[in-house]
Every structure is written in C-alpha cells, then in structure tokens.
Design a protein around this motif. Structure first.
Motif, PDB file in Angstrom:
ATOM      1  N   ASP A   1     -17.170  -9.019   6.853  1.00 39.74           N
ATOM      2  CA  ASP A   1     -16.210  -8.786   5.790  1.00 39.74           C
ATOM      3  C   ASP A   1     -15.402  -7.524   6.084  1.00 39.74           C
ATOM      4  N   VAL A   2     -14.141  -7.568   5.677  1.00 34.66           N
ATOM      5  CA  VAL A   2     -13.290  -6.395   5.817  1.00 34.66           C
ATOM      6  C   VAL A   2     -13.545  -5.445   4.658  1.00 34.66           C
ATOM      7  N   CYS A  22      -8.214   6.660   5.111  1.00 32.89           N
ATOM      8  CA  CYS A  22      -8.722   5.305   4.894  1.00 32.89           C
ATOM      9  C   CYS A  22      -9.334   4.805   6.195  1.00 32.89           C
ATOM     10  N   THR A  23     -10.528   4.269   6.082  1.00 28.66           N
ATOM     11  CA  THR A  23     -11.183   3.654   7.226  1.00 28.66           C
ATOM     12  C   THR A  23     -11.413   2.186   6.933  1.00 28.66           C
ATOM     13  N   ALA A  24     -10.953   1.341   7.837  1.00 29.39           N
ATOM     14  CA  ALA A  24     -11.130  -0.104   7.709  1.00 29.39           C
ATOM     15  C   ALA A  24     -12.153  -0.578   8.722  1.00 29.39           C
ATOM     16  N   SER A  25     -13.081  -1.372   8.268  1.00 31.23           N
ATOM     17  CA  SER A  25     -14.070  -1.978   9.161  1.00 31.23           C
ATOM     18  C   SER A  25     -14.046  -3.481   8.969  1.00 31.23           C
ATOM     19  N   GLY A  26     -14.418  -4.183  10.019  1.00 27.89           N
ATOM     20  CA  GLY A  26     -14.487  -5.631   9.928  1.00 27.89           C
ATOM     21  C   GLY A  26     -13.186  -6.353  10.223  1.00 27.89           C
ATOM     22  N   VAL A  27     -12.149  -5.628  10.620  1.00 24.91           N
ATOM     23  CA  VAL A  27     -10.890  -6.277  10.978  1.00 24.91           C
ATOM     24  C   VAL A  27     -10.964  -6.671  12.448  1.00 24.91           C
ATOM     25  N   THR A  28     -10.995  -7.946  12.741  1.00 22.88           N
ATOM     26  CA  THR A  28     -11.228  -8.401  14.104  1.00 22.88           C
ATOM     27  C   THR A  28      -9.941  -8.520  14.914  1.00 22.88           C
ATOM     28  N   ASP A  29      -8.795  -8.706  14.278  1.00 26.99           N
ATOM     29  CA  ASP A  29      -7.523  -8.827  14.987  1.00 26.99           C
ATOM     30  C   ASP A  29      -6.978  -7.431  15.255  1.00 26.99           C
ATOM     31  N   VAL A  49       3.964   3.758   3.332  1.00 22.92           N
ATOM     32  CA  VAL A  49       4.072   3.778   4.789  1.00 22.92           C
ATOM     33  C   VAL A  49       3.109   2.745   5.341  1.00 22.92           C
ATOM     34  N   THR A  50       3.528   2.075   6.393  1.00 27.13           N
ATOM     35  CA  THR A  50       2.684   1.079   7.040  1.00 27.13           C
ATOM     36  C   THR A  50       2.755   1.236   8.552  1.00 27.13           C
ATOM     37  N   ILE A  51       1.755   0.687   9.228  1.00 26.67           N
ATOM     38  CA  ILE A  51       1.709   0.768  10.684  1.00 26.67           C
ATOM     39  C   ILE A  51       1.223  -0.555  11.250  1.00 26.67           C
ATOM     40  N   TYR A  52       1.872  -0.980  12.322  1.00 24.75           N
ATOM     41  CA  TYR A  52       1.454  -2.174  13.043  1.00 24.75           C
ATOM     42  C   TYR A  52       0.604  -1.711  14.218  1.00 24.75           C
ATOM     43  N   ASN A  53      -0.664  -2.068  14.209  1.00 25.67           N
ATOM     44  CA  ASN A  53      -1.587  -1.564  15.223  1.00 25.67           C
ATOM     45  C   ASN A  53      -1.436  -2.234  16.578  1.00 25.67           C
ATOM     46  N   GLY A  54      -0.554  -3.225  16.674  1.00 29.49           N
ATOM     47  CA  GLY A  54      -0.287  -3.826  17.975  1.00 29.49           C
ATOM     48  C   GLY A  54       0.457  -2.869  18.888  1.00 29.49           C
ATOM     49  N   HIS A  72      -3.205   7.790  12.979  1.00 29.52           N
ATOM     50  CA  HIS A  72      -4.119   6.657  13.070  1.00 29.52           C
ATOM     51  C   HIS A  72      -5.104   6.857  14.206  1.00 29.52           C
ATOM     52  N   ASP A  73      -6.190   6.136  14.100  1.00 29.83           N
ATOM     53  CA  ASP A  73      -7.199   6.152  15.143  1.00 29.83           C
ATOM     54  C   ASP A  73      -7.876   4.792  15.139  1.00 29.83           C
ATOM     55  N   ASN A  74      -8.088   4.255  16.305  1.00 29.80           N
ATOM     56  CA  ASN A  74      -8.719   2.948  16.401  1.00 29.80           C
ATOM     57  C   ASN A  74      -9.838   2.997  17.426  1.00 29.80           C
ATOM     58  N   ASP A  75     -10.948   2.373  17.089  1.00 33.12           N
ATOM     59  CA  ASP A  75     -11.955   2.106  18.094  1.00 33.12           C
ATOM     60  C   ASP A  75     -12.357   0.646  17.940  1.00 33.12           C
ATOM     61  N   ASN A  76     -13.349   0.242  18.647  1.00 36.94           N
ATOM     62  CA  ASN A  76     -13.695  -1.187  18.652  1.00 36.94           C
ATOM     63  C   ASN A  76     -14.127  -1.690  17.278  1.00 36.94           C
ATOM     64  N   ALA A  77     -14.652  -0.800  16.470  1.00 35.93           N
ATOM     65  CA  ALA A  77     -15.232  -1.248  15.209  1.00 35.93           C
ATOM     66  C   ALA A  77     -14.394  -0.896  13.979  1.00 35.93           C
ATOM     67  N   LYS A  78     -13.604   0.179  14.064  1.00 39.98           N
ATOM     68  CA  LYS A  78     -12.921   0.654  12.873  1.00 39.98           C
ATOM     69  C   LYS A  78     -11.490   1.097  13.175  1.00 39.98           C
ATOM     70  N   SER A  79     -10.677   1.033  12.138  1.00 43.63           N
ATOM     71  CA  SER A  79      -9.330   1.588  12.201  1.00 43.63           C
ATOM     72  C   SER A  79      -9.204   2.606  11.075  1.00 43.63           C
ATOM     73  N   THR A  80      -8.619   3.740  11.384  1.00 42.04           N
ATOM     74  CA  THR A  80      -8.448   4.791  10.392  1.00 42.04           C
ATOM     75  C   THR A  80      -6.988   5.176  10.301  1.00 42.04           C
ATOM     76  N   VAL A  81      -6.515   5.327   9.078  1.00 44.22           N
ATOM     77  CA  VAL A  81      -5.172   5.848   8.865  1.00 44.22           C
ATOM     78  C   VAL A  81      -5.270   7.025   7.898  1.00 44.22           C
ATOM     79  N   ASP A  82      -4.727   8.132   8.304  1.00 41.54           N
ATOM     80  CA  ASP A  82      -4.690   9.329   7.482  1.00 41.54           C
ATOM     81  C   ASP A  82      -3.250   9.593   7.076  1.00 41.54           C
ATOM     82  N   LEU A  83      -3.064   9.964   5.834  1.00 37.68           N
ATOM     83  CA  LEU A  83      -1.727  10.260   5.340  1.00 37.68           C
ATOM     84  C   LEU A  83      -1.666  11.717   4.906  1.00 37.68           C
ATOM     85  N   GLN A  84      -0.901  12.503   5.641  1.00 36.49           N
ATOM     86  CA  GLN A  84      -0.655  13.885   5.277  1.00 36.49           C
ATOM     87  C   GLN A  84       0.590  13.920   4.404  1.00 36.49           C
TER      88      GLN A  84
END
Length: 125
Positions: A1-2, A22-29, A49-54, A72-84
């Motif tokens: 689950d996301v 914000c940290t997102a987990s479970g996003v497989t794409d 604000v939005t970001i395309y992680n591609g 932003h920061d991405n690893d295999n398991a999680k994506s993080t977006v910080d807004l200053q």
C-alpha cells in the motif's frame, strides 16, 4: 500500500519561513508524481508545487514561485519531498497536503493524484 507521511508545519509570523516534509512509501512506479496542495477554510483545494520523478521536472504555481523551494530524494523504497517556504504571507495559511500519483503531474492536476497524506497545518499571522 502507498503511504504518505507529512511532518513540519506550525505557526510563523508573516515574512518568516517554515519547512514541511513528506515521505511516500509503497510507490512502485519510479516515474510517479508527487506534490503539495493546500486548502484554506472555505476555499477550494489548490496546487502549490509538484514534481515528476521521471526527470525531476518541477512545477510551481505563480503564487509561490520565488518563495517556495521543493527538494526531493528518492531511494528504492521511498520518495521524499521537502518544501521550504520562505517569505510567508497570511494568505499562505492552509492545511497542506502531500500527494502522489502516476498520471499527470502539474499542480492543476490534483484529480490525478490518487494518494494523499493526512495534511499538516501552516498558519501565518
């Protein structure tokens, strides 16, 4: 689950700064989109604000361009977006929601973001 978990926010005087995360987990794409949206009492939800992680293209709305910075920061398991958020104005007061999706990525495309966090309150006075 996301799952999306937000942190940060709070109260600040006009002209001040805050940071929300914000940290997102479970996003497989890996080409998913993430972003921040906000909703003030009595107003419609709006994109911030939005970001395309591609390719990490980032879209800012005119209201926040030059004041807010997304990282932003991405690893295999999680994506993080910080807004200053800098030079905050009372009009920026709202509940800020982190969202993720796999279709269109612009701040105006909120309906295409299928996953949402619980929100974090930002108050500027």
């Amino acid at each position: 689950d996301v799952q999306l978990v937000e942190s940060g926010g709070g109260w600040v005087q006009a002209g001040g700064s805050l940071r929300i995360s914000c940290t997102a987990s479970g996003v497989t794409d890996r080409r998913h989109c993430m972003g921040w949206f906000r909703q003030a009492p009595g107003k419609a939800r709006e994109g911030v604000v939005t970001i395309y992680n591609g390719d990490f293209t980032t879209y800012y709305t005119d209201d926040v361009k030059g004041r807010f910075i997304l990282s932003h920061d991405n690893d295999n398991a999680k994506s993080t977006v910080d807004l200053q958020m800098n030079t905050l104005e009372p009009e920026d007061s709202a509940m800020y929601y982190c969202a993720a999706g796999v279709w269109r990525c612009r701040p105006s495309d909120s309906a295409d973001f299928g996953y949402w966090g619980q929100g974090t309150q930002v108050t500027v006075s």
